[in-house]
Write an enzyme that holds these catalytic residues in place. Structure first.
Site, mmCIF file in Angstrom:
data_model
loop_
_atom_site.group_PDB
_atom_site.id
_atom_site.type_symbol
_atom_site.label_atom_id
_atom_site.label_comp_id
_atom_site.label_asym_id
_atom_site.label_seq_id
_atom_site.Cartn_x
_atom_site.Cartn_y
_atom_site.Cartn_z
ATOM 1 N N SER A 29 -7.180 -6.931 -6.509
ATOM 2 C CA SER A 29 -8.368 -6.103 -6.782
ATOM 3 C C SER A 29 -8.509 -5.873 -8.281
ATOM 4 C CB SER A 29 -8.240 -4.739 -6.094
ATOM 5 O OG SER A 29 -8.669 -4.814 -4.762
ATOM 6 N N LYS A 41 -8.108 7.082 -1.824
ATOM 7 C CA LYS A 41 -8.310 6.440 -0.509
ATOM 8 C C LYS A 41 -9.467 7.124 0.182
ATOM 9 C CE LYS A 41 -5.690 3.613 1.821
ATOM 10 N NZ LYS A 41 -5.215 2.444 1.170
HETATM 11 N N1 GLU Z 1 -6.459 -1.002 0.864
HETATM 12 C C1 GLU Z 1 -5.501 -1.714 0.095
HETATM 13 C C2 GLU Z 1 -4.232 -0.887 -0.092
HETATM 14 O O1 GLU Z 1 -3.944 -0.012 0.693
HETATM 15 C C3 GLU Z 1 -6.075 -2.229 -1.218
HETATM 16 C C4 GLU Z 1 -6.599 -1.206 -2.148
HETATM 17 C C5 GLU Z 1 -7.377 -1.803 -3.322
HETATM 18 O O2 GLU Z 1 -7.465 -2.994 -3.442
HETATM 19 O O3 GLU Z 1 -7.897 -0.994 -4.093
HETATM 20 O O4 GLU Z 1 -3.442 -1.157 -0.949
#
Ligand code: GLU
Length: 472
Positions: A361, A105
Site C-alpha cells: 500500500s 482501521k
Molecule cells: N488491511 C490490511 C492490514 O490489516 C492492509 C492495510 C493497508 O494496506 O493500509 O494490514
C-alpha cells in the site's frame, strides 16, 4: 472497555513488551491510547425501497506519523472496540516494517453477502462522504485500504467519491490504496499480504536452530500446512507455500473444513468451490463439519487467515501445529498466546507477518503522489547500463556477444525492472529485514517473537514521538 475486549487483548501484548523497554509510563500510555474513534450511522435505501440503518466506524490510533493508515472491513463483528484494536495493531505493524504511517482501521457492520452490488456501492460512497466531512480521510490525513470483506472495487468507489468532493484533486488518488491496477493501483497489491506471509514463514523456517528446537527440518519443502480462510490472504499464502514445496493438508472455511493427510491441490479445491459454492465434499478429502475443528488437525504449520479470536483458552491445548503463522489480525487471544508458548509452539505474530499488505500500500501511495509508475524513469537506463557492462566484458575477454541479443537488451526488453518486479523485491526486502530485526529483539531479551516485535514497534514509535516536535 470490558476485560475481554480485543483492544484490551492487544494492550496486554503491548504491556508485556513494554517491560523490556525503558520509556516513561506517560509515553507508553500515549503510544497505547487510541487517539480518535468515529462512530457514524446513516440510512441505506435498499433495492426494495426499505430503509436500513448502517453502523460504521473509523479509528485513528496514533498520529506519531501521518497519514494514518489501515484497512476497512465489512463484517458483522465490526464495533468500536474491534476497530480500535485493529488500528492499534496497524500502528505497531507499520513501525515494525518501517512504513511511515500511524495506525487506523475502519469498518462497516454488515455481511456483504446480504447486499446487492449497487447497495454496496451506495454504502461505500456514503461512508466515504461521512469520513470526508469529519476529515477522517485524505492523502495526508488517513488512507484506507481493503481488509476482511472488502476488495479493490470498494477502493475505487472510495477514490471516486473523495475525488469529487476534495479541494486537492492533484493528490486525490493517494486517498486510498488497494485500488485496481489501471485505476491508480500498483501491481502486486492484491497478492501482497499473502506474499508477505509467505516470505515471513520462509524466513522463520530457514533458521536451522529454531526448526531444530521444534523438531522440524529447515526449509518449507514438505511442511504440512492447514489454512483457515480461503479469502485473498489465505488463498495467496497457500498458493506460495504450495509452490515452494509445502503440502496443504487442510483448509477451513466458514461452512466447514476439508482434510487430506496426503495433500490437497489448491487449484482443484478452488475450482471445486467455483462449481459447488463450497470447499466441502472435495473428492479424496474428509469433511470436517465444524470449521473450528480443522485448526486442531495434525500439521506442521497452521495459518489462521480469517478473523480474530480463533485460538482461545478452550481450544489451545488441542492445537497440534508446531508453528502458528498469524496471517489474520488477532487470531490468538493473549491467554492462548501464552499457552502456545508453554506448549513449545512458535507463533509468528500478525503485527509482523501480515504487514506485506500495508507495505505494498505504501508503494501504491508513493506511486500516486509521484504520479509515475515505479521504474518508468529508470527502466531503460538500467538496460543501457547492462549493455555497457557487457561491452566492457567484450573488451576484456576480446570476444563479441550475439548482436541480436545485445540489441534486445538495449531495447529494454527483459531488462530493467518492471513495476511488478520492483514491488516484489521491495516487499521481500522489507519482510526479510523485519524478520531478522524482531528475531534479534526476541533473542536478546529471551522472549517470544511477538514480544520481540512489540519491543521493536514501541521503540520506533517512541522515537517518532521524540522527533518532529509532536510534544510541544
Ligand atoms: N488491511 C490490511 C492490514 O490489516 C492492509 C492495510 C493497508 O494496506 O493500509 O494490514
Amino acid at each position: 472497555m470490558s476485560k475481554n475486549s480485543f483492544f484490551a487483548e492487544v494492550n496486554k501484548m503491548f504491556d508485556r513488551a513494554a517491560l523490556h523497554t525503558n520509556h516513561s509510563q506517560g509515553l507508553l500510555s500515549q503510544i497505547k491510547e487510541c487517539n480518535s474513534v468515529y462512530h457514524m450511522s446513516f440510512p441505506l435505501v435498499r433495492d426494495n425501497g426499505e430503509i436500513e440503518v448502517i453502523h460504521a466506524y473509523r479509528a485513528e490510533h496514533s498520529q506519531h506519523m501521518q497519514p494514518t493508515k489501515g484497512g476497512i472491513r465489512y463484517a458483522l463483528s465490526v464495533n468500536a472496540d474491534e476497530v480500535m484494536a485493529l488500528a492499534a495493531l496497524m500502528s505497531y505493524k507499520c513501525a515494525i516494517v518501517d512504513v511511515p504511517y500511524g495506525g487506523a482501521k475502519g469498518g462497516i457492520c454488515i455481511d456483504r453477502r446480504n447486499y446487492s452490488q449497487s447497495e454496496l456501492e451506495r454504502i461505500t460512497r456514503r461512508y466515504t462522504f461521512e469520513l470526508a466531512k469529519k476529515n477522517f480521510i485524505g492523502p495526508g490525513v488517513d488512507v484506507p485500504a481493503p481488509d476482511y470483506g472488502t476488495t479493490s472495487a470498494e477502493m475505487s468507489w472510495i477514490y471516486d467519491t473523495y475525488r469529487s468532493i476534495t479541494d486537492n484533486p492533484l493528490d486525490a488518488l493517494a486517498c486510498v490504496t488497494g485500488k485496481p491496477v489501471g485505476d491508480g493501483g500498483v501491481r502486486g497489491r492484491t497478492e501482497a499480504t499473502g506474499r508477505g506471509v509467505f516470505f515471513g514463514i520462509r524466513e522463520a523456517c530457514n533458521i536451522e536452530a529454531d526448526m531444530h528446537a521444534l523438531g522440524l527440518n529447515r526449509g518449507i519443502e514438505g511442511k504440512r500446512v492447514i489454512v483457515q480462510g480461503l479469502g485473498n490472504v489465505g488463498y495467496h499464502t497457500a498458493l506460495y507455500l504450495e509452490q515452494a514445496g509445502a503440502v496443504i493438508v487442510g483448509i477451513a472455511e466458514y461452512d466447514g473444513g476439508i482434510y487430506n493427510a496426503n495433500g490437497l491441490s489448491l487449484e482443484k479445491v478452488v475450482n471445486h468451490r467455483k462449481e459447488t459454492q463450497s470447499i466441502l465434499d472435495f473428492p479424496g478429502s474428509t469433511n470436517i463439519q465444524n470449521s473450528f475443528l480443522t485448526l486442531e488437525m495434525d500439521c506442521d504449520i497452521l495459518v489462521p487467515a480469517a478473523l480474530e479470536n480463533q485460538i482461545h483458552s478452550e481450544n489451545v491445548s488441542r492445537i497440534q501445529a508446531k508453528i502458528v503463522a498469524e496471517a489474520a489480525n488477532g487470531p490468538i487471544t493473549s491467554a492462548a498466546d501464552q499457552a502456545l508458548i508453554k506448549q513449545g509452539v512458535m507463533v509468528i505474530p500478525d503485527v509482523y507477518l501480515n504487514a506485506g499488505g500495508v507495505t505494498v500500500s505504501y508503494f501504491e501511495w508513493l506511486r500516486n503522489l509521484s504520479h509515475v509508475r515505479h521504474g518508468r524513469i529508470s527502466r531503460r537506463r538500467e538496460a543501457h547500463n547492462a549493455l555497457k557492462i557487457l561491452e566492457t566484458v567484450e573488451d576484456l575477454v576480446d570476444k563479441k556477444f550475439d548482436p541480436i541479443k545485445l540489441a534486445d537488451i538495449d531495447s529494454g526488453r527483459g531488462f530493467g525492472a518492471s513495476e511488478a518486479e520492483l514491488v516484489e523485491s521491495g516487499l521481500e526486502d522489507t519482510m526479510v529485514g523485519a524478520y531478522h530485526e524482531i528475531h534479534a529483539h526476541a533473542s536478546s531479551h529471551k522472549v517470544d517473537l511477538r514480544t520481540g516485535a512489540f519491543i521493536s514497534a514501541i521503540n520506533k514509535i517512541a522515537q517518532g514521538y521524540s522527533r518532529g516536535g509532536i510534544f510541544p
